[in-house]
Design a protein around this motif. Structure first.
Motif, mmCIF file in Angstrom:
data_model
loop_
_atom_site.group_PDB
_atom_site.id
_atom_site.type_symbol
_atom_site.label_atom_id
_atom_site.label_comp_id
_atom_site.label_asym_id
_atom_site.label_seq_id
_atom_site.Cartn_x
_atom_site.Cartn_y
_atom_site.Cartn_z
ATOM 1 N N LYS A 264 0.820 -1.202 0.000
ATOM 2 C CA LYS A 264 0.000 0.000 0.000
ATOM 3 C C LYS A 264 0.863 1.264 0.000
ATOM 4 O O LYS A 264 0.597 2.218 -0.741
ATOM 5 C CB LYS A 264 -0.918 -0.009 1.219
ATOM 6 N N MET A 265 1.920 1.255 0.789
ATOM 7 C CA MET A 265 2.814 2.416 0.848
ATOM 8 C C MET A 265 3.501 2.643 -0.501
ATOM 9 O O MET A 265 3.577 3.772 -0.998
ATOM 10 C CB MET A 265 3.871 2.213 1.937
ATOM 11 N N LEU A 266 3.956 1.554 -1.117
ATOM 12 C CA LEU A 266 4.642 1.683 -2.404
ATOM 13 C C LEU A 266 3.674 2.139 -3.491
ATOM 14 O O LEU A 266 4.029 2.951 -4.352
ATOM 15 C CB LEU A 266 5.279 0.350 -2.792
ATOM 16 N N TYR A 267 2.442 1.645 -3.452
ATOM 17 C CA TYR A 267 1.461 2.044 -4.470
ATOM 18 C C TYR A 267 1.135 3.533 -4.353
ATOM 19 O O TYR A 267 0.984 4.223 -5.365
ATOM 20 C CB TYR A 267 0.180 1.211 -4.315
ATOM 21 N N PHE A 268 1.066 4.031 -3.127
ATOM 22 C CA PHE A 268 0.842 5.464 -2.924
ATOM 23 C C PHE A 268 1.969 6.279 -3.563
ATOM 24 O O PHE A 268 1.723 7.256 -4.276
ATOM 25 C CB PHE A 268 0.754 5.777 -1.422
ATOM 26 N N VAL A 269 3.216 5.857 -3.326
ATOM 27 C CA VAL A 269 4.373 6.560 -3.895
ATOM 28 C C VAL A 269 4.313 6.539 -5.417
ATOM 29 O O VAL A 269 4.562 7.556 -6.088
ATOM 30 C CB VAL A 269 5.689 5.926 -3.394
ATOM 31 N N MET A 270 3.953 5.391 -5.994
ATOM 32 C CA MET A 270 3.918 5.269 -7.447
ATOM 33 C C MET A 270 2.783 6.093 -8.056
ATOM 34 O O MET A 270 2.946 6.698 -9.120
ATOM 35 C CB MET A 270 3.760 3.796 -7.838
ATOM 36 N N ILE A 271 1.637 6.126 -7.389
ATOM 37 C CA ILE A 271 0.517 6.929 -7.895
ATOM 38 C C ILE A 271 0.879 8.413 -7.901
ATOM 39 O O ILE A 271 0.638 9.134 -8.884
ATOM 40 C CB ILE A 271 -0.753 6.690 -7.050
ATOM 41 N N VAL A 272 1.480 8.881 -6.819
ATOM 42 C CA VAL A 272 1.917 10.289 -6.758
ATOM 43 C C VAL A 272 2.979 10.548 -7.827
ATOM 44 O O VAL A 272 2.939 11.578 -8.524
ATOM 45 C CB VAL A 272 2.447 10.636 -5.355
ATOM 46 N N GLY A 273 3.926 9.627 -7.978
ATOM 47 C CA GLY A 273 4.952 9.774 -9.011
ATOM 48 C C GLY A 273 4.354 9.834 -10.402
ATOM 49 O O GLY A 273 4.784 10.634 -11.248
ATOM 50 N N CYS A 274 3.338 9.000 -10.660
ATOM 51 C CA CYS A 274 2.651 9.002 -11.958
ATOM 52 C C CYS A 274 1.991 10.355 -12.217
ATOM 53 O O CYS A 274 2.080 10.902 -13.323
ATOM 54 C CB CYS A 274 1.616 7.881 -11.995
ATOM 55 N N CYS A 275 1.358 10.904 -11.191
ATOM 56 C CA CYS A 275 0.690 12.212 -11.337
ATOM 57 C C CYS A 275 1.706 13.316 -11.623
ATOM 58 O O CYS A 275 1.473 14.184 -12.483
ATOM 59 C CB CYS A 275 -0.106 12.544 -10.070
ATOM 60 N N VAL A 276 2.823 13.285 -10.923
ATOM 61 C CA VAL A 276 3.852 14.324 -11.113
ATOM 62 C C VAL A 276 4.433 14.251 -12.519
ATOM 63 O O VAL A 276 4.562 15.267 -13.222
ATOM 64 C CB VAL A 276 4.958 14.181 -10.047
ATOM 65 N N ILE A 277 4.812 13.042 -12.964
ATOM 66 C CA ILE A 277 5.370 12.882 -14.312
ATOM 67 C C ILE A 277 4.339 13.284 -15.368
ATOM 68 O O ILE A 277 4.681 13.923 -16.375
ATOM 69 C CB ILE A 277 5.844 11.431 -14.530
ATOM 70 N N SER A 278 3.079 12.937 -15.142
ATOM 71 C CA SER A 278 2.024 13.304 -16.093
ATOM 72 C C SER A 278 1.886 14.820 -16.202
ATOM 73 O O SER A 278 1.814 15.376 -17.311
ATOM 74 C CB SER A 278 0.691 12.696 -15.652
ATOM 75 N N ALA A 279 1.865 15.492 -15.054
ATOM 76 C CA ALA A 279 1.721 16.952 -15.054
ATOM 77 C C ALA A 279 2.894 17.636 -15.740
ATOM 78 O O ALA A 279 2.736 18.683 -16.371
ATOM 79 C CB ALA A 279 1.573 17.455 -13.621
ATOM 80 N N LEU A 280 4.077 17.029 -15.636
ATOM 81 C CA LEU A 280 5.290 17.636 -16.201
ATOM 82 C C LEU A 280 5.652 17.063 -17.570
ATOM 83 O O LEU A 280 6.720 17.387 -18.102
ATOM 84 C CB LEU A 280 6.470 17.429 -15.243
ATOM 85 N N SER A 281 4.797 16.211 -18.130
ATOM 86 C CA SER A 281 5.152 15.500 -19.364
ATOM 87 C C SER A 281 5.518 16.446 -20.506
ATOM 88 O O SER A 281 6.470 16.202 -21.251
ATOM 89 C CB SER A 281 4.010 14.579 -19.789
ATOM 90 N N LYS A 282 4.770 17.531 -20.641
ATOM 91 C CA LYS A 282 5.059 18.470 -21.720
ATOM 92 C C LYS A 282 6.433 19.109 -21.536
ATOM 93 O O LYS A 282 7.227 19.222 -22.484
ATOM 94 C CB LYS A 282 3.971 19.554 -21.771
ATOM 95 N N VAL A 283 6.741 19.506 -20.306
ATOM 96 C CA VAL A 283 8.044 20.124 -19.993
ATOM 97 C C VAL A 283 9.171 19.135 -20.233
ATOM 98 O O VAL A 283 10.224 19.471 -20.803
ATOM 99 C CB VAL A 283 8.068 20.627 -18.536
#
Length: 477
Positions: free
Chosen positions: A295-314
């Motif tokens: 559960k802890m690792l999945y939380f980290v990965m979900i947040v990481g996915c959101c951050v990379i997605s938001a910055l994908s254009k940059v």
């Protein structure tokens, strides 16, 4: 026991350094590669690499995996037999497939067949052989416990591509890049063989049929599983080539590179997780331990996915040429696919601890079927985005099937929490892809991330308490 954990930590760190270092070099060189290669040429390279992975499995029968297992506890003579026998088998297989490639060239010329598999068949064979030599030498190096050599091979490989490309790519274009990769494979393999002193175990007189049979008995059953994973991850390439063209394959290949930042965490965590699962499996609190960690690792990965997605254009603007700018649209969905792979890898540790590897194969079959159906349907309706969606769907199917197979050991898994977290991540990705102005998107991004954190209060509470106690201790001192 303490020494074992120290050794595990050291090996995991060395693997991380090697993989992270090679990933950084690859990312820094991406603007150079995409500047000199058109999207069509980059797509051609990606297809050559994709076909070569299948060909490598056919030629070698997956004995690059076997050579890690059997020499580990063998004496010097036994190691020599295994190492030599494997190489000689693949040398014979290479000759056979060289004849097949010659026939492909002949018939494609007679009947006018076109496509990368016909036009670049010799490069496909060269890639397959060079990749085998590298993987085989690396696996043997791990088997004889030369982890420092193993960990730096990736850096030498990507560094070698960079150095050779500086000279060959501007002068010879795509062929120069392909030669650079071949030379880099040979350079890194040579480094591995010399630095680990593996050459001591190579002797033509040491060929042993019994040793080869052992290698093949272990390796051959792994090939179907590898083939299923090829369906999951790479089937979309030839489909894209046929329906969308090589330029689309090139743009997709560039987009696929950026989620690798999360893939590093997946691979390194998998190295440590497999040992921990063996240690903890069967204990009374295993179910609780597994679910808290997962559960802890999945939380980290979900947040990481959101951050990379938001910055994908940059990220794409910084690391790729302007002609590949469209790749940013596919990064978020491909990153979600990496998150699903992590979840399936997590659960797969149960099968390894149970010593029931058949469930890896079963789940891969479900993923391959999902990939086959989703790839053809999604690419037809949504083009390149459809290819990315198909990868995410097939990775999700593998994760769900593994959860079902392992359920009796992990039945405390909070499925509603995982579902809500995944849906929030998908919502975040949809908002990114819709590409509204930032003054609209930023508040929505923030709202979704707050919701993710609120759902994960029990995951964050121990981290908060630990950080608070450390701060208090520093203040008191």
């Amino acid at each position: 026991m303490d020494n074992r954990y120290k050794r595990l930590g050291k090996n995991s760190f060395l693997v991380f350094i090697g993989r992270a270092g090679s990933s950084v070099i690859s990312m820094l060189m991406l603007p150079f590669y995409t500047h000199w290669l058109s999207s069509g040429e980059y797509g051609t390279y990606d297809l050559i690499n994709t076909y070569s992975m299948i060909l490598m499995g056919l030629i070698s029968c997956s004995i690059a995996d076997s050579i890690f297992i059997f020499p580990k506890n063998a004496d010097e003579q036994g190691r020599t037999k295994y190492y030599t026998s494997g190489y000689m088998f693949v040398a014979l297989g290479t000759l056979v497939f060289a004849g097949v490639m010659w026939a492909l060239q002949l018939f494609s010329g007679l009947y006018g067949w076109t496509g990368v598999i016909f036009e670049k068949s010799w490069f496909i064979l060269a890639f397959a052989v060079c990749q085998f030599i590298q993987q085989y030498s690396q696996s043997f190096t791990r088997s004889i416990d030369r982890m420092q050599v193993y960990s730096f091979t990736g850096i030498i490989f990507t560094g070698g591509i960079a150095l050779f490309s500086f000279y060959l790519l501007p002068k010879y274009g795509l062929n120069g890049y392909l030669y650079a990769i071949i030379f880099a494979n040979l350079l890194s393999s040579g480094f591995t063989i010399i630095a680990s002193k593996s050459y001591k175990y190579l002797s033509l007189r040491a060929f042993d049929r019994a040793s080869l049979v052992e290698l093949l008995k272990y390796g051959i059953p792994l090939f179907p599983n590898g083939l299923m994973w090829w369906f999951v991850n790479s089937l979309n390439r030839p489909v894209m080539e046929a329906n969308l063209g090589l330029e689309a394959v090139g743009i997709y290949a560039v987009a696929h590179k950026f989620p690798s930042m999360l893939s590093i965490l997946v691979n390194v965590f998998g190295t440590a997780w497999s040992i921990t699962m063996l240690e903890e499996f069967g204990k009374p609190d295993f179910n609780r331990f597994f679910n808290r960690t997962s559960k802890m690792l999945y939380f980290v990965m979900i947040v990481g996915c959101c951050v990379i997605s938001a910055l994908s254009k940059v990220i794409v603007i910084i690391f790729a040429d302007d002609s590949y700018f469209e790749a940013w649209r596919y990064v978020p969905v491909l990153t979600l696919g990496v998150v699903m792979i992590l979840l399936s890898s997590n659960v797969g540790g149960v099968f390894m601890a149970e010593k029931k590897s058949k469930y890896f194969f079963y789940s891969s079959i479900w993923g391959a079927v999902a990939s086959l159906v989703a790839t053809f349907l999604c690419i037809k309706y949504w083009g390149l985005q459809g290819a990315a969606i198909a990868v995410a769907i097939s990775s999700f199917v593998i994760a769900v099937s593994r959860i079902c197979y392992a359920w009796k050991h992990i039945n405390q898994m909070p499925l509603i929490w995982y579902t809500l977290m995944t849906l929030l991540c998908i919502l975040f990705i949809v908002i990114v892809i819709l590409d509204a102005p930032l003054y609209i998107n930023i508040p929505i991004y923030a709202g979704i991330l707050v919701a993710i954190c609120l759902l994960s209060r029990d995951v964050l509470a121990p981290v908060y308490e630990t950080a608070k106690s450390l701060i208090i201790k520093k203040i008191i001192r």
